[in-house]
Design a protein around this motif. Sequence first.
Motif, PDB file in Angstrom:
ATOM      1  N   ARG A  46     -10.172 -22.949   6.704  1.00  0.00           N
ATOM      2  CA  ARG A  46      -9.825 -22.122   5.548  1.00  0.00           C
ATOM      3  C   ARG A  46     -10.687 -22.486   4.349  1.00  0.00           C
ATOM      4  NH1 ARG A  46      -4.631 -19.543   4.339  1.00  0.00           N
ATOM      5  NH2 ARG A  46      -4.455 -19.097   2.111  1.00  0.00           N
ATOM      6  N   GLY A  47     -10.861 -23.792   4.116  1.00  0.00           N
ATOM      7  CA  GLY A  47     -11.663 -24.224   2.975  1.00  0.00           C
ATOM      8  C   GLY A  47     -13.113 -23.817   3.096  1.00  0.00           C
ATOM      9  N   ALA A  48     -13.678 -23.990   4.285  1.00  0.00           N
ATOM     10  CA  ALA A  48     -15.079 -23.609   4.499  1.00  0.00           C
ATOM     11  C   ALA A  48     -15.243 -22.099   4.369  1.00  0.00           C
ATOM     12  CB  ALA A  48     -15.543 -24.074   5.870  1.00  0.00           C
ATOM     13  N   ARG A  49     -14.291 -21.343   4.906  1.00  0.00           N
ATOM     14  CA  ARG A  49     -14.353 -19.886   4.800  1.00  0.00           C
ATOM     15  C   ARG A  49     -14.268 -19.429   3.349  1.00  0.00           C
ATOM     16  NH1 ARG A  49     -10.332 -16.355   4.391  1.00  0.00           N
ATOM     17  NH2 ARG A  49      -8.739 -17.836   5.106  1.00  0.00           N
ATOM     18  N   THR A  50     -13.432 -20.086   2.576  1.00  0.00           N
ATOM     19  CA  THR A  50     -13.306 -19.731   1.160  1.00  0.00           C
ATOM     20  C   THR A  50     -14.639 -19.894   0.436  1.00  0.00           C
ATOM     21  OG1 THR A  50     -10.959 -20.301   1.064  1.00  0.00           O
ATOM     22  CG2 THR A  50     -12.173 -20.368  -1.009  1.00  0.00           C
ATOM     23  N   LEU A  51     -15.321 -20.998   0.685  1.00  0.00           N
ATOM     24  CA  LEU A  51     -16.623 -21.217   0.059  1.00  0.00           C
ATOM     25  C   LEU A  51     -17.636 -20.179   0.525  1.00  0.00           C
ATOM     26  CD1 LEU A  51     -16.778 -25.110   0.324  1.00  0.00           C
ATOM     27  CD2 LEU A  51     -16.591 -23.778  -1.788  1.00  0.00           C
ATOM     28  N   ARG A  52     -17.633 -19.908   1.819  1.00  0.00           N
ATOM     29  CA  ARG A  52     -18.587 -18.951   2.377  1.00  0.00           C
ATOM     30  C   ARG A  52     -18.334 -17.541   1.837  1.00  0.00           C
ATOM     31  NH1 ARG A  52     -17.411 -20.033   7.052  1.00  0.00           N
ATOM     32  NH2 ARG A  52     -16.181 -18.219   7.671  1.00  0.00           N
ATOM     33  N   GLU A  53     -17.069 -17.113   1.849  1.00  0.00           N
ATOM     34  CA  GLU A  53     -16.738 -15.775   1.374  1.00  0.00           C
ATOM     35  C   GLU A  53     -16.923 -15.660  -0.138  1.00  0.00           C
ATOM     36  OE1 GLU A  53     -12.819 -14.883   2.796  1.00  0.00           O
ATOM     37  OE2 GLU A  53     -13.514 -14.592   4.870  1.00  0.00           O
ATOM     38  N   GLY A  54     -16.881 -16.804  -0.812  1.00  0.00           N
ATOM     39  CA  GLY A  54     -17.127 -16.797  -2.253  1.00  0.00           C
ATOM     40  C   GLY A  54     -18.590 -16.650  -2.602  1.00  0.00           C
ATOM     41  N   GLY A  55     -19.477 -16.782  -1.612  1.00  0.00           N
ATOM     42  CA  GLY A  55     -20.896 -16.584  -1.851  1.00  0.00           C
ATOM     43  C   GLY A  55     -21.770 -17.807  -1.669  1.00  0.00           C
ATOM     44  N   CYS A  56     -21.207 -18.910  -1.183  1.00  0.00           N
ATOM     45  CA  CYS A  56     -21.982 -20.139  -1.005  1.00  0.00           C
ATOM     46  C   CYS A  56     -22.676 -20.160   0.356  1.00  0.00           C
ATOM     47  CB  CYS A  56     -21.069 -21.360  -1.110  1.00  0.00           C
ATOM     48  SG  CYS A  56     -20.287 -21.572  -2.715  1.00  0.00           S
ATOM     49  N   ALA A  57     -23.905 -20.603   0.359  1.00  0.00           N
ATOM     50  CA  ALA A  57     -24.657 -20.781   1.599  1.00  0.00           C
ATOM     51  C   ALA A  57     -25.843 -21.694   1.334  1.00  0.00           C
ATOM     52  CB  ALA A  57     -25.139 -19.430   2.142  1.00  0.00           C
ATOM     53  N   PRO A  58     -25.996 -22.719   2.175  1.00  0.00           N
ATOM     54  CA  PRO A  58     -25.187 -23.097   3.340  1.00  0.00           C
ATOM     55  C   PRO A  58     -23.891 -23.795   2.924  1.00  0.00           C
ATOM     56  CG  PRO A  58     -26.926 -24.697   3.001  1.00  0.00           C
ATOM     57  CD  PRO A  58     -27.152 -23.614   1.983  1.00  0.00           C
ATOM     58  N   VAL A  59     -23.000 -23.979   3.892  1.00  0.00           N
ATOM     59  CA  VAL A  59     -21.739 -24.672   3.646  1.00  0.00           C
ATOM     60  C   VAL A  59     -21.710 -25.951   4.478  1.00  0.00           C
ATOM     61  CG1 VAL A  59     -19.225 -24.572   3.896  1.00  0.00           C
ATOM     62  CG2 VAL A  59     -20.475 -22.557   3.095  1.00  0.00           C
ATOM     63  N   TYR A  60     -21.323 -27.055   3.838  1.00  0.00           N
ATOM     64  CA  TYR A  60     -21.219 -28.353   4.500  1.00  0.00           C
ATOM     65  C   TYR A  60     -19.788 -28.865   4.390  1.00  0.00           C
ATOM     66  CZ  TYR A  60     -26.306 -28.398   4.370  1.00  0.00           C
ATOM     67  OH  TYR A  60     -27.634 -28.080   4.541  1.00  0.00           O
ATOM     68  N   VAL A  61     -19.323 -29.486   5.461  1.00  0.00           N
ATOM     69  CA  VAL A  61     -17.995 -30.097   5.496  1.00  0.00           C
ATOM     70  C   VAL A  61     -18.170 -31.596   5.723  1.00  0.00           C
ATOM     71  CG1 VAL A  61     -15.788 -30.229   6.693  1.00  0.00           C
ATOM     72  CG2 VAL A  61     -16.925 -28.007   6.407  1.00  0.00           C
ATOM     73  N   ILE A  62     -17.634 -32.396   4.809  1.00  0.00           N
ATOM     74  CA  ILE A  62     -17.720 -33.846   4.937  1.00  0.00           C
ATOM     75  C   ILE A  62     -16.471 -34.350   5.632  1.00  0.00           C
ATOM     76  CG2 ILE A  62     -18.092 -36.029   3.755  1.00  0.00           C
ATOM     77  CD1 ILE A  62     -20.381 -33.969   3.539  1.00  0.00           C
ATOM     78  N   THR A  63     -16.655 -34.924   6.831  1.00  0.00           N
ATOM     79  CA  THR A  63     -15.539 -35.403   7.632  1.00  0.00           C
ATOM     80  C   THR A  63     -15.476 -36.931   7.594  1.00  0.00           C
ATOM     81  OG1 THR A  63     -16.847 -35.517   9.670  1.00  0.00           O
ATOM     82  CG2 THR A  63     -15.765 -33.418   9.162  1.00  0.00           C
ATOM     83  N   GLY A  64     -14.379 -37.469   8.126  1.00  0.00           N
ATOM     84  CA  GLY A  64     -14.227 -38.918   8.109  1.00  0.00           C
ATOM     85  C   GLY A  64     -13.205 -39.404   9.111  1.00  0.00           C
ATOM     86  N   ALA A  65     -11.925 -39.298   8.763  1.00  0.00           N
ATOM     87  CA  ALA A  65     -10.856 -39.803   9.620  1.00  0.00           C
ATOM     88  C   ALA A  65     -10.841 -39.099  10.971  1.00  0.00           C
ATOM     89  CB  ALA A  65      -9.503 -39.635   8.928  1.00  0.00           C
ATOM     90  N   VAL A  66     -11.184 -37.805  10.969  1.00  0.00           N
ATOM     91  CA  VAL A  66     -11.296 -37.039  12.214  1.00  0.00           C
ATOM     92  C   VAL A  66     -12.546 -36.178  12.132  1.00  0.00           C
ATOM     93  CG1 VAL A  66      -8.827 -36.973  12.747  1.00  0.00           C
ATOM     94  CG2 VAL A  66      -9.817 -35.204  11.288  1.00  0.00           C
ATOM     95  N   GLU A  67     -13.100 -35.878  13.282  1.00  0.00           N
ATOM     96  CA  GLU A  67     -14.236 -34.967  13.344  1.00  0.00           C
ATOM     97  C   GLU A  67     -13.720 -33.545  13.500  1.00  0.00           C
ATOM     98  OE1 GLU A  67     -17.337 -36.098  12.757  1.00  0.00           O
ATOM     99  OE2 GLU A  67     -16.248 -37.949  12.420  1.00  0.00           O
ATOM    100  N   ALA A  68     -14.501 -32.583  13.042  1.00  0.00           N
ATOM    101  CA  ALA A  68     -14.095 -31.190  13.147  1.00  0.00           C
ATOM    102  C   ALA A  68     -15.321 -30.300  13.186  1.00  0.00           C
ATOM    103  CB  ALA A  68     -13.205 -30.801  11.971  1.00  0.00           C
ATOM    104  N   ASP A  69     -15.400 -29.478  14.212  1.00  0.00           N
ATOM    105  CA  ASP A  69     -16.434 -28.456  14.264  1.00  0.00           C
ATOM    106  C   ASP A  69     -15.920 -27.240  13.516  1.00  0.00           C
ATOM    107  OD1 ASP A  69     -18.228 -29.935  15.815  1.00  0.00           O
ATOM    108  OD2 ASP A  69     -17.217 -29.349  17.669  1.00  0.00           O
TER     109      ASP A  69
END
Length: 213
Positions: A46-69
């Motif tokens: 949801r967070g990544a989609r919000t940034l993308r739909e808001g007009g951001c590109a590229p989008v990066y997700v910083i992970t830590g405790a768990v990995e996520a594709d």
Amino acid sequence: MTTREQGEGGAGTAPIAGLLLAAGEGRRLGRPKALVEVAGERLVDRGARTLREGGCAPVYVITGAVEADVEHAAAVHNPGWQSGLGSSLRVGLETLPEEVDAVVVGLVDQPLVTAAAVRRLLAAHAEGARAAVATYSGNLRNPVLLGREHWPSVHALAEGDVGARPFLRAYSHLVTNVACDDVASPDDIDTPEDLARLESCLAEQGAAPPPCG
């Protein structure tokens, strides 16, 4: 700081990246927030989609405790995630490619932040703002837009569990406030009670905030 009531206009042509900080273990919640589902969607998606739909590109997700594709986003592991939010912000800034002119930073545990709020920050950037922050009832929250020239200062000040806030305070004369009360809410999910309240609100409203804020 200057305050603007921004419209929904687009940003300029220079690349503006999105950076979602999603590394925490969710100690008070009892599980990593990134993988928690709200309205049938993981918070990280949801967070990544919000940034993308808001007009951001590229989008990066910083992970830590768990990995996520995450679809249409690049996941970057923060090996020092246990030291707090600041380390994730630093890793994120270090990751951004040279051609990116500015970045919009969001937090994974604020699912009521909307693409409309992101678009308002990009509109402020298009009008000349090199640092901007979404405000709610006059309070500085998220998301935050940071021009490249400010990244070294943000990097130096991001320590422990604080991200861009020290920069926003120390350099307030350079920051544009962007009111987002009517299109988003900064409510975050820290506890099971927070999650239950938010889920109940979304189910009752059947729409995005501000009604759920």
